[in-house]
Design a protein around this motif. Structure first.
Motif, PDB file in Angstrom:
ATOM      1  N   ILE A   1       0.852  -1.187   0.000  1.00  0.00           N
ATOM      2  CA  ILE A   1       0.000   0.000   0.000  1.00  0.00           C
ATOM      3  C   ILE A   1       0.885   1.233   0.000  1.00  0.00           C
ATOM      4  CG2 ILE A   1      -1.749   1.297   1.260  1.00  0.00           C
ATOM      5  CD1 ILE A   1      -2.358  -1.371   2.746  1.00  0.00           C
ATOM      6  N   GLY A   2       1.889   1.215   0.860  1.00  0.00           N
ATOM      7  CA  GLY A   2       2.781   2.355   1.010  1.00  0.00           C
ATOM      8  C   GLY A   2       3.551   2.243   2.305  1.00  0.00           C
ATOM      9  N   THR A   3       3.854   3.397   2.891  1.00  0.00           N
ATOM     10  CA  THR A   3       4.647   3.475   4.109  1.00  0.00           C
ATOM     11  C   THR A   3       3.875   4.260   5.160  1.00  0.00           C
ATOM     12  OG1 THR A   3       6.638   3.491   2.760  1.00  0.00           O
ATOM     13  CG2 THR A   3       6.884   4.197   5.031  1.00  0.00           C
ATOM     14  N   VAL A   4       3.911   3.787   6.405  1.00  0.00           N
ATOM     15  CA  VAL A   4       3.225   4.485   7.491  1.00  0.00           C
ATOM     16  C   VAL A   4       3.895   5.839   7.690  1.00  0.00           C
ATOM     17  CG1 VAL A   4       2.590   4.456   9.930  1.00  0.00           C
ATOM     18  CG2 VAL A   4       2.555   2.318   8.605  1.00  0.00           C
ATOM     19  N   ASP A   5       3.084   6.883   7.577  1.00  0.00           N
ATOM     20  CA  ASP A   5       3.557   8.261   7.668  1.00  0.00           C
ATOM     21  C   ASP A   5       3.312   8.839   9.061  1.00  0.00           C
ATOM     22  OD1 ASP A   5       4.699  10.526   6.514  1.00  0.00           O
ATOM     23  OD2 ASP A   5       2.819  11.250   5.669  1.00  0.00           O
ATOM     24  N   GLU A   6       2.133   8.562   9.625  1.00  0.00           N
ATOM     25  CA  GLU A   6       1.765   9.064  10.947  1.00  0.00           C
ATOM     26  C   GLU A   6       0.844   8.069  11.620  1.00  0.00           C
ATOM     27  OE1 GLU A   6       0.115  12.992  10.644  1.00  0.00           O
ATOM     28  OE2 GLU A   6       2.009  13.842   9.993  1.00  0.00           O
ATOM     29  N   VAL A   7       0.786   8.146  12.961  1.00  0.00           N
ATOM     30  CA  VAL A   7      -0.096   7.290  13.752  1.00  0.00           C
ATOM     31  C   VAL A   7      -0.949   8.201  14.627  1.00  0.00           C
ATOM     32  CG1 VAL A   7      -0.206   5.482  15.510  1.00  0.00           C
ATOM     33  CG2 VAL A   7       1.556   5.384  13.745  1.00  0.00           C
TER      34      VAL A   7
ATOM     35  N   VAL B   1      -2.975  15.183   6.622  1.00  0.00           N
ATOM     36  CA  VAL B   1      -2.347  14.653   7.832  1.00  0.00           C
ATOM     37  C   VAL B   1      -1.748  15.785   8.642  1.00  0.00           C
ATOM     38  CG1 VAL B   1      -1.859  12.382   6.846  1.00  0.00           C
ATOM     39  CG2 VAL B   1      -0.178  14.193   6.624  1.00  0.00           C
ATOM     40  N   GLY B   2      -1.328  15.445   9.843  1.00  0.00           N
ATOM     41  CA  GLY B   2      -0.643  16.415  10.684  1.00  0.00           C
ATOM     42  C   GLY B   2      -1.532  17.182  11.639  1.00  0.00           C
ATOM     43  N   ARG B   3      -2.802  16.805  11.703  1.00  0.00           N
ATOM     44  CA  ARG B   3      -3.682  17.473  12.675  1.00  0.00           C
ATOM     45  C   ARG B   3      -4.716  16.492  13.185  1.00  0.00           C
ATOM     46  NH1 ARG B   3      -6.287  21.576   8.319  1.00  0.00           N
ATOM     47  NH2 ARG B   3      -7.471  20.025   7.199  1.00  0.00           N
ATOM     48  N   HIS B   4      -5.416  16.910  14.184  1.00  0.00           N
ATOM     49  CA  HIS B   4      -6.405  16.098  14.885  1.00  0.00           C
ATOM     50  C   HIS B   4      -7.554  15.712  13.965  1.00  0.00           C
ATOM     51  CE1 HIS B   4      -9.150  15.232  18.280  1.00  0.00           C
ATOM     52  NE2 HIS B   4      -8.025  15.028  18.927  1.00  0.00           N
ATOM     53  N   LEU B   5      -7.968  14.445  14.031  1.00  0.00           N
ATOM     54  CA  LEU B   5      -9.163  14.020  13.293  1.00  0.00           C
ATOM     55  C   LEU B   5     -10.401  14.427  14.083  1.00  0.00           C
ATOM     56  CD1 LEU B   5      -8.261  10.376  12.221  1.00  0.00           C
ATOM     57  CD2 LEU B   5      -8.425  12.379  10.756  1.00  0.00           C
ATOM     58  N   SER B   6     -11.382  14.968  13.401  1.00  0.00           N
ATOM     59  CA  SER B   6     -12.630  15.335  14.074  1.00  0.00           C
ATOM     60  C   SER B   6     -13.496  14.077  14.236  1.00  0.00           C
ATOM     61  CB  SER B   6     -13.392  16.371  13.249  1.00  0.00           C
ATOM     62  OG  SER B   6     -13.940  15.761  12.096  1.00  0.00           O
TER      63      SER B   6
ATOM     64  N   TRP C   1      -5.438   4.781  14.340  1.00  0.00           N
ATOM     65  CA  TRP C   1      -5.404   4.978  12.890  1.00  0.00           C
ATOM     66  C   TRP C   1      -3.973   5.219  12.457  1.00  0.00           C
ATOM     67  CZ3 TRP C   1      -9.886   4.073  10.512  1.00  0.00           C
ATOM     68  CH2 TRP C   1     -11.070   4.265  11.230  1.00  0.00           C
ATOM     69  N   ALA C   2      -3.647   4.797  11.247  1.00  0.00           N
ATOM     70  CA  ALA C   2      -2.352   5.117  10.653  1.00  0.00           C
ATOM     71  C   ALA C   2      -2.622   5.820   9.329  1.00  0.00           C
ATOM     72  CB  ALA C   2      -1.529   3.858  10.414  1.00  0.00           C
ATOM     73  N   ALA C   3      -1.818   6.816   9.048  1.00  0.00           N
ATOM     74  CA  ALA C   3      -1.848   7.470   7.740  1.00  0.00           C
ATOM     75  C   ALA C   3      -0.734   6.820   6.931  1.00  0.00           C
ATOM     76  CB  ALA C   3      -1.619   8.969   7.885  1.00  0.00           C
ATOM     77  N   VAL C   4      -1.100   6.215   5.803  1.00  0.00           N
ATOM     78  CA  VAL C   4      -0.143   5.505   4.965  1.00  0.00           C
ATOM     79  C   VAL C   4       0.066   6.286   3.678  1.00  0.00           C
ATOM     80  CG1 VAL C   4       0.305   3.369   3.696  1.00  0.00           C
ATOM     81  CG2 VAL C   4      -0.812   3.269   5.933  1.00  0.00           C
ATOM     82  N   ARG C   5       1.322   6.664   3.417  1.00  0.00           N
ATOM     83  CA  ARG C   5       1.676   7.375   2.185  1.00  0.00           C
ATOM     84  C   ARG C   5       1.592   6.369   1.055  1.00  0.00           C
ATOM     85  NH1 ARG C   5       1.960  12.346   0.365  1.00  0.00           N
ATOM     86  NH2 ARG C   5       2.476  12.900   2.493  1.00  0.00           N
ATOM     87  N   THR C   6       0.674   6.603   0.108  1.00  0.00           N
ATOM     88  CA  THR C   6       0.378   5.601  -0.914  1.00  0.00           C
ATOM     89  C   THR C   6       1.232   5.724  -2.163  1.00  0.00           C
ATOM     90  OG1 THR C   6      -1.415   6.949  -1.814  1.00  0.00           O
ATOM     91  CG2 THR C   6      -2.001   5.314  -0.152  1.00  0.00           C
TER      92      THR C   6
END
Length: 131
Positions: free
Chosen positions: A23-29, A83-88, A40-45
């Motif tokens: 899929i890609g690489t984990v960018d943030e958790v 990415v880089g901020r709080h999820l609502s 949740w993980a944000a994966v750079r696709t």
């Protein structure tokens, strides 16, 4: 997923879909605000694409790889929140619905409604982010 893993250690790991396709690489958790557990993980696709949010439960850490039990096509079609901020809470609901997951309730420890899991691992809340 194992709860004793340092969420920051997931960053930079390869992520594979249920068929073993990269899929890609984990960018943030992102952590659960109430428990501090990785949610949740944000994966750079890809090099010129975006980060796709994937649920860490029921994903598994296998060796140095995050195995996500969804098809790559579903992951790529996940809502794009940046990415880089709080999820609502609304964004999290969209992710739960996208993946066909049950939304946590008070019985699950969610406090009566959808939980707010959006805190970035290893990051402080940024000015302007919701409290």
């Amino acid at each position: 997923m194992q709860t004793d893993i340092d969420p920051r250690s997931l960053i930079g790991r390869r992520a594979l879909d249920r068929d073993g396709t990269k899929i890609g690489t984990v960018d943030e958790v992102y952590l659960d605000d109430a428990t501090g557990s990785p949610e949740w993980a944000a994966v750079r696709t890809g090099l010129f694409t975006r980060d796709a949010f994937v649920p860490l439960e029921p994903s598994e850490l296998v060796g140095d790889t995050l195995r996500v039990p969804y098809k790559k096509s579903l992951i790529r079609d996940a809502p794009d929140f940046g990415v880089g901020r709080h999820l609502s809470p609304e964004q999290e609901l969209q992710l739960y619905h996208h993946y066909g997951m049950q939304v946590p309730t008070a019985a699950d420890g969610g406090g009566g409604g959808p939980r707010d899991f959006g805190e970035l691992a290893g990051g402080d809340q940024r000015p302007g982010d919701p409290a």
